[in-house]
Design a protein around this motif. Sequence first.
Motif, mmCIF file in Angstrom:
data_model
loop_
_atom_site.group_PDB
_atom_site.id
_atom_site.type_symbol
_atom_site.label_atom_id
_atom_site.label_comp_id
_atom_site.label_asym_id
_atom_site.label_seq_id
_atom_site.Cartn_x
_atom_site.Cartn_y
_atom_site.Cartn_z
ATOM 1 N N ILE A 175 0.852 -1.199 0.000
ATOM 2 C CA ILE A 175 0.000 0.000 0.000
ATOM 3 C C ILE A 175 0.887 1.248 0.000
ATOM 4 O O ILE A 175 0.611 2.224 -0.709
ATOM 5 C CB ILE A 175 -0.954 -0.006 1.230
ATOM 6 C CG1 ILE A 175 -2.039 -1.075 1.038
ATOM 7 C CG2 ILE A 175 -1.593 1.363 1.449
ATOM 8 C CD1 ILE A 175 -2.999 -1.239 2.200
ATOM 9 N N PHE A 176 1.986 1.203 0.787
ATOM 10 C CA PHE A 176 2.888 2.356 0.824
ATOM 11 C C PHE A 176 3.491 2.611 -0.564
ATOM 12 O O PHE A 176 3.557 3.761 -1.016
ATOM 13 C CB PHE A 176 4.001 2.143 1.859
ATOM 14 C CG PHE A 176 5.010 3.261 1.834
ATOM 15 C CD1 PHE A 176 4.716 4.478 2.429
ATOM 16 C CD2 PHE A 176 6.214 3.127 1.157
ATOM 17 C CE1 PHE A 176 5.610 5.539 2.358
ATOM 18 C CE2 PHE A 176 7.114 4.172 1.086
ATOM 19 C CZ PHE A 176 6.811 5.386 1.698
ATOM 20 N N CYS A 179 1.307 4.430 -2.697
ATOM 21 C CA CYS A 179 1.105 5.843 -2.305
ATOM 22 C C CYS A 179 2.130 6.781 -2.961
ATOM 23 O O CYS A 179 1.897 7.992 -3.044
ATOM 24 C CB CYS A 179 1.242 5.996 -0.789
ATOM 25 S SG CYS A 179 -0.129 5.357 0.132
ATOM 26 N N GLU A 183 -0.884 12.101 -5.710
ATOM 27 C CA GLU A 183 -2.162 11.588 -5.210
ATOM 28 C C GLU A 183 -3.279 12.176 -6.076
ATOM 29 O O GLU A 183 -3.364 13.401 -6.228
ATOM 30 C CB GLU A 183 -2.327 12.016 -3.733
ATOM 31 C CG GLU A 183 -3.395 11.242 -2.984
ATOM 32 C CD GLU A 183 -4.702 11.998 -2.898
ATOM 33 O OE1 GLU A 183 -5.739 11.347 -2.847
ATOM 34 O OE2 GLU A 183 -4.677 13.242 -2.897
ATOM 35 N N SER A 186 -6.221 15.053 -4.569
ATOM 36 C CA SER A 186 -5.826 16.419 -4.186
ATOM 37 C C SER A 186 -4.627 16.929 -4.972
ATOM 38 O O SER A 186 -4.281 18.108 -4.886
ATOM 39 C CB SER A 186 -5.489 16.447 -2.688
ATOM 40 O OG SER A 186 -4.379 15.603 -2.431
ATOM 41 N N THR A 188 -1.546 16.050 -4.475
ATOM 42 C CA THR A 188 -0.382 16.178 -3.580
ATOM 43 C C THR A 188 0.703 15.174 -3.970
ATOM 44 O O THR A 188 0.394 14.023 -4.291
ATOM 45 C CB THR A 188 -0.816 15.887 -2.118
ATOM 46 O OG1 THR A 188 -1.960 16.679 -1.831
ATOM 47 C CG2 THR A 188 0.302 16.179 -1.141
ATOM 48 N N LEU A 189 1.965 15.623 -3.909
ATOM 49 C CA LEU A 189 3.079 14.709 -4.181
ATOM 50 C C LEU A 189 3.466 13.988 -2.893
ATOM 51 O O LEU A 189 3.517 14.606 -1.829
ATOM 52 C CB LEU A 189 4.281 15.475 -4.730
ATOM 53 C CG LEU A 189 4.150 15.984 -6.164
ATOM 54 C CD1 LEU A 189 5.305 16.910 -6.506
ATOM 55 C CD2 LEU A 189 4.093 14.848 -7.167
ATOM 56 N N ARG A 190 3.754 12.685 -3.007
ATOM 57 C CA ARG A 190 4.088 11.918 -1.800
ATOM 58 C C ARG A 190 5.379 11.121 -2.014
ATOM 59 O O ARG A 190 5.496 10.377 -2.986
ATOM 60 C CB ARG A 190 2.941 10.955 -1.456
ATOM 61 C CG ARG A 190 1.671 11.693 -1.131
ATOM 62 C CD ARG A 190 0.619 10.767 -0.571
ATOM 63 N NE ARG A 190 0.076 9.841 -1.547
ATOM 64 C CZ ARG A 190 -1.114 9.258 -1.408
ATOM 65 N NH1 ARG A 190 -1.854 9.519 -0.363
ATOM 66 N NH2 ARG A 190 -1.558 8.417 -2.300
ATOM 67 N N TYR A 191 6.274 11.284 -1.061
ATOM 68 C CA TYR A 191 7.535 10.515 -1.036
ATOM 69 C C TYR A 191 8.222 10.470 -2.406
ATOM 70 O O TYR A 191 8.663 9.417 -2.849
ATOM 71 C CB TYR A 191 7.280 9.108 -0.497
ATOM 72 C CG TYR A 191 6.895 9.109 0.954
ATOM 73 C CD1 TYR A 191 7.861 9.189 1.943
ATOM 74 C CD2 TYR A 191 5.561 9.077 1.334
ATOM 75 C CE1 TYR A 191 7.508 9.232 3.287
ATOM 76 C CE2 TYR A 191 5.194 9.120 2.672
ATOM 77 C CZ TYR A 191 6.179 9.194 3.640
ATOM 78 O OH TYR A 191 5.825 9.237 4.961
ATOM 79 N N GLY A 450 -4.692 -0.774 -2.588
ATOM 80 C CA GLY A 450 -4.351 0.486 -1.906
ATOM 81 C C GLY A 450 -5.096 1.693 -2.470
ATOM 82 O O GLY A 450 -5.803 2.401 -1.727
ATOM 83 N N GLU A 454 -7.986 3.952 -0.541
ATOM 84 C CA GLU A 454 -7.787 5.386 -0.302
ATOM 85 C C GLU A 454 -8.896 6.230 -0.918
ATOM 86 O O GLU A 454 -9.450 7.130 -0.275
ATOM 87 C CB GLU A 454 -6.429 5.817 -0.873
ATOM 88 C CG GLU A 454 -6.180 7.300 -0.641
ATOM 89 C CD GLU A 454 -4.759 7.693 -0.895
ATOM 90 O OE1 GLU A 454 -4.171 7.196 -1.857
ATOM 91 O OE2 GLU A 454 -4.234 8.524 -0.129
ATOM 92 N N PHE A 457 -12.090 5.768 1.053
ATOM 93 C CA PHE A 457 -11.950 6.309 2.410
ATOM 94 C C PHE A 457 -12.085 7.836 2.364
ATOM 95 O O PHE A 457 -12.870 8.434 3.115
ATOM 96 C CB PHE A 457 -10.594 5.909 3.005
ATOM 97 C CG PHE A 457 -10.374 6.417 4.396
ATOM 98 C CD1 PHE A 457 -10.885 5.724 5.482
ATOM 99 C CD2 PHE A 457 -9.677 7.603 4.628
ATOM 100 C CE1 PHE A 457 -10.698 6.212 6.781
ATOM 101 C CE2 PHE A 457 -9.498 8.087 5.911
ATOM 102 C CZ PHE A 457 -10.007 7.385 6.987
ATOM 103 N N THR A 458 -11.311 8.456 1.445
ATOM 104 C CA THR A 458 -11.338 9.923 1.358
ATOM 105 C C THR A 458 -12.734 10.423 0.986
ATOM 106 O O THR A 458 -13.244 11.383 1.554
ATOM 107 C CB THR A 458 -10.296 10.418 0.329
ATOM 108 O OG1 THR A 458 -9.083 9.729 0.584
ATOM 109 C CG2 THR A 458 -10.059 11.908 0.422
#
Lengths: 513, 151
Positions: A175-176, A179, A183, A186, A188-191, A450, A454, A457-458
Amino acid sequence: MGAVFSEVVVQLFTLTNLVYAVGGVLLGMIIGSIPGLTVTLGIILLLPMTYGMETITSIIALLAIYVGGCYGGSISAILINTPGTNSALATTLDGYPLAKEGKANKALSTSLFSSSLGGLLGALILLFAAPPIAAVAMKFRSPEYFSLAIFGLTVIAGVSGDNIIKGIISAFFGIFIACIGLEPLSGTLRYTFNSIALFGGISLLPALIGLIALAQVVIKTVEERSEKMKASAESQTFTINQKEDPPINRREIRSILKTILVSTGIGTIIGAMPGAGGGVAQFVSYNEARRSSRHPEKFGKGSLEGIAAAESSNNTVVGSAMIPLLTLGIPGDGVTAILLGALILHGMEPGPKLFTEQAVETYSIILGLVICNILLYFLGKIFTRQVSKVIRIPYKNLGVAISLFCFAGAFANSGNVWEMILIVPLAAAGYFLGLLGFSVIPMMLGLILGPIVENNFTRSMIVYNNDIFIFFKEPISCAILIIAVIFTILIMRMNKQIETLAADQVDELHEEK
Amino acid sequence: MKVRSNLAGGIIFLVFGTILMLLLNSQVITYGKIHFLQSAKVLPFMAEIVMIIGGLLLIIQSVVFKKEKIVEVCWEDQKYALAVIGLFALFALLIYFIGFVVGALVFVVLMSRLYKNRNIVEIVILCALAIGIYLLFTLVFHVQLPAFWRG
């Protein structure tokens, strides 16, 4: 409905689909028959090649591999006492003793008949059972979909190996990985660590290729070096002699029909349960066939009923595992988890809407599965002898060939060199984590489920004003979560019982001999 | 060498999860007033929590309850595995710099050497397969592959 089916006929019965279905079944038979190659691996390797195909054609080709692979596993189980796939383990108990008596052809024809009939019945059950389930599921909203995705993760209980904690960690590691990157909701950039290469995230296909296919090449290469892959010293290799060894006759077919029908029922129930799959279905069916047989003493010594029970149940699972996949978007096992990924990659969204918004594609796929099982019978009759010769290809050549397909497939995903390079560290991670007992199948489930978890959930948080308990307040969602917990416990218990049962049966049969 | 897989796995994921958790605020930057449960942080946060708790549970299983799975790790085997992974990395770079087919031919020869395969016919068949895969992807399936030869 009539309009849908007439469109299905037009879309499904094309020469292209027939060619890919035939090719897929044959390829599945070959992959399934080679110990060390799995149906999962076959589907991952073929997936990149389906990018240029129509959705229906590509999914039918992948399902054809699944169907062919389930039967292919029995070829090596019967001829060299080593199952090509896990779901053919019970077939060795009676298949190999028959081969030792010079009746390899009879054993293989029994396996083929049972596989085709079991698979066909499973596909028909899918055709008739899926639409009503989908109709009920149409009432679901985001909390229910979130709970369903969590339900899908209960498969972890069945594929975690000896330690469920490792399975859960593995799934959340997946799942990570899912991610990483942008995303979608929204933006958004992640990791990404400010690396442009990571902005797009880690695509599903290169991740599957690296973590599963290429890691498997490393594992098998090391195993072969340690000579672990070699069949036991007691095992001989048998060939098919069609003149002196006739196939199964009508009287024998009649004698195994009841066993096939009972095993199909067992395969349907077990296949529809997340996490169980063909590996469990074969032993439950085998045990039931032995218990209810008029000749239980023949089991383990070359009983046709034994072969029929194992093979019909594991092929039924192909169809029944598709019921939760197509209607609810829940994969039943590792292979259907990849099929879920394949459906998403081809623009389909597994779930109840499939039966209304993409009805033509969905029914074409289901009917395609019916056709694949019919094709299996005829192709098996013609090509089993040829396929049985492929079993002896050494892994040193197969490993190189699989690696070539892996790199080509990873690049073909997006035409991005970065994704091709990325599969190397992922393969290393898959190999070393596997060494420590972390199965890659839960990781793969995390990768696939994943984003679905997400997203829903959101959405639920936005719609229900950040009420985290909404999943328990909504009755259907709460029921799904409760069922998920019950299934997890049930599957863990069942797996333990099956392990004991399989070991007991093998010991018991060896003692009787 | 004997490795306590639960302990080793537990430590790896405890450390990994903790590092990722510490990086969460710097690696996932959300703008404007947005509730945590609706933000892009929630799923990575959940994954990290599970990795940390799971890692801790594995360590407790190993140290407190003495429930352990010992894995026999043969260094010679691991060197061999690293050599295979190294060849994969080399293959990826070769594809990038000299194209798919030429890179694949070099890869086939090197892998055959690693496998101690001296059967020329088998090596030639594998080389032909490399070219076949290129043609299959590009001409039959119409899927893009790296250049045949990047001279």
